[in-house]
Structure formats: structure tokens, C-alpha cells
Design an enzyme around this catalytic site. Structure first.
Site, PDB file in Angstrom:
ATOM      1  N   SER A 171     -17.671 -10.327   5.482  1.00  0.00           N
ATOM      2  CA  SER A 171     -17.914  -9.846   6.846  1.00  0.00           C
ATOM      3  C   SER A 171     -17.250 -10.785   7.845  1.00  0.00           C
ATOM      4  O   SER A 171     -16.036 -10.957   7.795  1.00  0.00           O
ATOM      5  CB  SER A 171     -19.429  -9.727   7.083  1.00  0.00           C
ATOM      6  OG  SER A 171     -19.695  -9.139   8.338  1.00  0.00           O
ATOM      7  N   THR A 172     -18.012 -11.425   8.718  1.00  0.00           N
ATOM      8  CA  THR A 172     -17.433 -12.293   9.748  1.00  0.00           C
ATOM      9  C   THR A 172     -16.602 -13.406   9.108  1.00  0.00           C
ATOM     10  O   THR A 172     -17.088 -14.127   8.247  1.00  0.00           O
ATOM     11  CB  THR A 172     -18.540 -12.923  10.615  1.00  0.00           C
ATOM     12  OG1 THR A 172     -19.407 -11.888  11.064  1.00  0.00           O
ATOM     13  CG2 THR A 172     -17.961 -13.650  11.813  1.00  0.00           C
ATOM     14  N   MET A 291     -22.315 -12.773   8.037  1.00  0.00           N
ATOM     15  CA  MET A 291     -23.679 -12.871   8.538  1.00  0.00           C
ATOM     16  C   MET A 291     -24.580 -11.918   7.760  1.00  0.00           C
ATOM     17  O   MET A 291     -24.153 -10.846   7.356  1.00  0.00           O
ATOM     18  CB  MET A 291     -23.687 -12.484  10.032  1.00  0.00           C
ATOM     19  CG  MET A 291     -25.016 -12.611  10.714  1.00  0.00           C
ATOM     20  SD  MET A 291     -25.468 -14.341  10.910  1.00  0.00           S
ATOM     21  CE  MET A 291     -27.021 -14.172  11.774  1.00  0.00           C
ATOM     22  N   ASP A 294     -26.027  -8.559   3.233  1.00  0.00           N
ATOM     23  CA  ASP A 294     -25.419  -7.417   2.552  1.00  0.00           C
ATOM     24  C   ASP A 294     -24.707  -7.910   1.297  1.00  0.00           C
ATOM     25  O   ASP A 294     -23.950  -8.876   1.336  1.00  0.00           O
ATOM     26  CB  ASP A 294     -24.434  -6.710   3.483  1.00  0.00           C
ATOM     27  CG  ASP A 294     -23.932  -5.379   2.918  1.00  0.00           C
ATOM     28  OD1 ASP A 294     -24.625  -4.795   2.082  1.00  0.00           O
ATOM     29  OD2 ASP A 294     -22.853  -4.925   3.336  1.00  0.00           O
TER      30      ASP A 294
END
Length: 352
Positions: A171-172, A291, A294
Site C-alpha cells: 500500500s503506502t 498502513m 490488509d
């Protein structure tokens, strides 16, 4: 608690005012200054020492990409890009992520977005998250320029070797992390590679094209119903879940729009859970910077299904250590390594 100090950079006075007003609504944020171009942004960043910079791409005198490159070289800071959803805007955004931007917010309707309020909460949340990001993890090859990596090693053709599949969730900070991993994989790697990168619609195609141009393996945005090939990485399209189905001895991609999972579509859990149902495959799963959590539920399902090796990115290199940390705490990880060693571990597990 001290407030997060933000420098807002945009060539439009209207947009500077709008962004400043939105960020100032958060009691945790203080806008300490604004700048109308990249040159002014560099001067004010040195003077005001903000915690986070919001940066527009299209600007006169010095554009956002050049400003970002200089900033990350001289005064590394968490940067959140504001980008348009045009094809050119998406390409510039992906370039910005490679240059070291932590994250981006897509403007709803072009350069001057009168409806910017639609992404107000996203903007506030991403600025707050960026303030906690591990900027030290963003090493830039000095200038942010991209180079093709040397392959690790070629694979030997082994008869009767068990079939393998690789799946990656991030993700990020993920676009740069994916570049580090995918560009180091050998072109004849004996497995397809499935990737979920949390990203909105319109940006994953540019990400896939950029990574494809830099990698020895093929990298593409996944298409519904296509047969998966070894030596190819398939990136979930923004706004769609990616699953893998097994039919008549072949693996096919399934791209669909069932409801988001934990606020994400694509979701890492959805991909990992679909791969857990593959019976005669050995699975290599990777969880990297991002973050939240998941991927952890999907990793639990993968481990229960057997024949799974799980690699997590180490805290020292993760821009945001949320997703790897959650997986490590759930005891579903076999090995934790820094980003630069992940490709080597994937290759080792695929060949082993």
C-alpha cells in the site's frame, strides 16, 4: 501534542486557499506556509522546516517533479502529491512515487478542482499518515533516477518441479517498493506474480507500464479471464479486486467489483484467499509497506492451506510498517527481510 506542520505548494491561489482551509479544519494540523512554484517551495521548506509538504505537479518556474527530486536530495521530507486523473497526470504521479513521494491524492476534476471537498478527509488522513512515515527508508539512488537492476540469476529448467505462484500485497510506499522487487527478478522466473497495490482507478496502468519498462519480467495490468504466464507480473486494476482461478490445469485472472474489503478494492486479503484455494501449487506470499492490516487474514488462510512461504518487509525499510507488522504479530510470516533482499528470497523459494 504538537501539531503536524504543513507547507502547501500549488500555482493556483484558489487551490492554495482551499487546501489550506481543509487541512486547517483538523486540530492536528497547522499550515505553516504556502508556495506558488517549486523554486519557492524549496526555499520555504528550508526556512519553515515543515513536517509534510503537499505538492502540485503542474507549476511554472519549477514543476513539482523537479522540486520533489531536489527536496528528497537535499531536505528529505514526507511529500503528498496532488494529481489530476488524466493519463499524463497518472504517469507523473507514478514518477513522483519513484522520486520519493509518500502518497498522492487525486483531484476530482482537474487542475482547478472546485469540488476538492470530495477528497478533504482523504487529504487530511494522508497528510497525518505521511507525518509518521519512515522517510529514511526512501533512498533515492542519489538523484531519484531509475536504473535497470541486474538479474539475480537465471533459473535452471528442472523436470517435475512443483508449480509455483507468487503473490505480493502493498500500500503506502508500495510503488517504489515494487520497483525494487520486480526489477530484480529474473525474466525466466518459473511462476506468475500477482500484485495488489492499493491505488485508485486510472493509476495502476501507468504503474504497470513504468515497471514493465524497467523490468526483465513482463509487468501488466491484469485483465479478466486471461491465462497466467510464468515470468509475468499482473497488477490488480485500481477499483477492482484481483482473484486467481484454476481451470483445466491452467490459472486465470478474475477481475471483479464485489464490495471493498476493509475499505480496500483491490484488497490483498481477497487475492491471497483466492490463491489459498489452489491445491497443487506452492505459494510464495510477500507483504510489504502499507498502513493497516490488509493481507493478514489472507496470509492466515494461505498458511492453513499449506505449501506457503511468507516474506515480510523489515521495519527498517518499510515506509509504513503497518501491514508487515500486523502479519508478523499474527505469526504467519516465515522470514522478515529488508526490501533489497525480497527479490532474492522470492527467487530462492521459487527455485527451491
Amino acid at each position: 501534542m504538537s501539531k503536524v506542520k504543513v507547507l502547501v505548494v500549488d500555482d493556483s491561489a484558489f487551490m492554495r486557499k482551499l487546501i489550506t482551509n481543509f487541512l486547517s479544519e483538523s486540530p492536528q494540523i497547522e499550515v505553516v506556509g504556502t508556495a506558488k512554484n517549486g523554486k519557492e517551495a524549496l526555499e520555504k521548506a528550508a526556512l519553515l522546516k515543515p513536517d509534510v509538504v503537499t505538492l502540485d505537479v503542474e507549476m511554472p518556474v519549477m514543476n513539482g517533479l523537479e522540486a520533489l527530486k531536489q527536496l528528497m536530495k537535499n531536505h528529505p521530507l514526507p511529500v503528498v502529491m496532488l494529481s489530476s486523473t488524466t493519463t499524463e497526470g497518472a504517469e507523473n504521479t507514478i514518477t513522483a512515487m519513484q522520486y520519493g513521494a509518500i502518497d498522492f491524492v487525486a483531484k476530482p476534476s482537474g487542475v482547478i478542482s472546485l469540488d476538492l471537498y470530495k477528497v478533504k478527509e482523504e487529504l487530511i488522513n494522508k497528510v497525518l499518515l505521511a507525518s509518521r512515515a519512515n522517510v529514511r527508508a526512501i533512498s533515492l539512488d542519489n538523484t531519484g533516477e531509475i536504473r535497470k537492476h541486474q538479474r539475480i540469476r537465471t533459473f535452471h529448467d528442472r523436470k517435475n518441479q512443483r508449480k509455483k505462484i507468487v503473490c505480493i500485497g502493498t500500500s503506502t510506499g508500495g510503488p517504489r517498493a515494487l520497483q525494487q522487487v520486480l526489477t530484480k527478478l529474473p525474466e525466466n522466473i518459473a511462476a506468475p506474480i500477482m500484485v495488489v497495490q492499493h491505488m485508485p482507478k486510472g493509476f495502476t496502468k501507468s504503474l504497470a507500464q513504468r515497471l514493465d519498462s524497467l523490468s526483465l519480467i513482463a509487468v501488466k495490468e491484469a485483465e479478466d479471464g486471461e491465462t497466467l504466464q510464468n515470468g509475468t507480473a499482473y497488477i490488480a486494476p485500481g477499483g477492482f479486486h484481483l482473484l486467481v482461478h484454476q481451470e483445466k490445469g491452467a490459472l486465470t485472472a478474475c477481475v471483479e467489483q464485489s464490495p471493498p474489503r476493509n475499505g480496500h478494492r483491490p484488497s490483498v486479503d481477497v487475492l491471497f484467499e483466492s490463491i489459498s484455494a489452489l491445491t497443487d501449487y506452492e505459494k510464495i506470499a510477500v507483504i510489504m509497506t502499507g498502513m493497516g492490516s490488509d493481507g493478514t487474514a489472507g496470509l492466515q488462510r494461505l498458511k492453513e492451506s499449506g505449501n506457503t512461504k511468507v516474506i515480510a518487509e523489515d521495519e527498517t525499510t518499510a515506509v509504513v510498517f503497518g501491514m508487515p507488522k500486523a502479519a508478523i504479530q499474527a505469526n504467519v510470516v516465515d522470514i522478515v527481510v529488508p526490501l533489497e533482499q525480497i527479490a532474492e528470497m522470492i527467487a530462492k523459494y521459487v527455485e527451491g
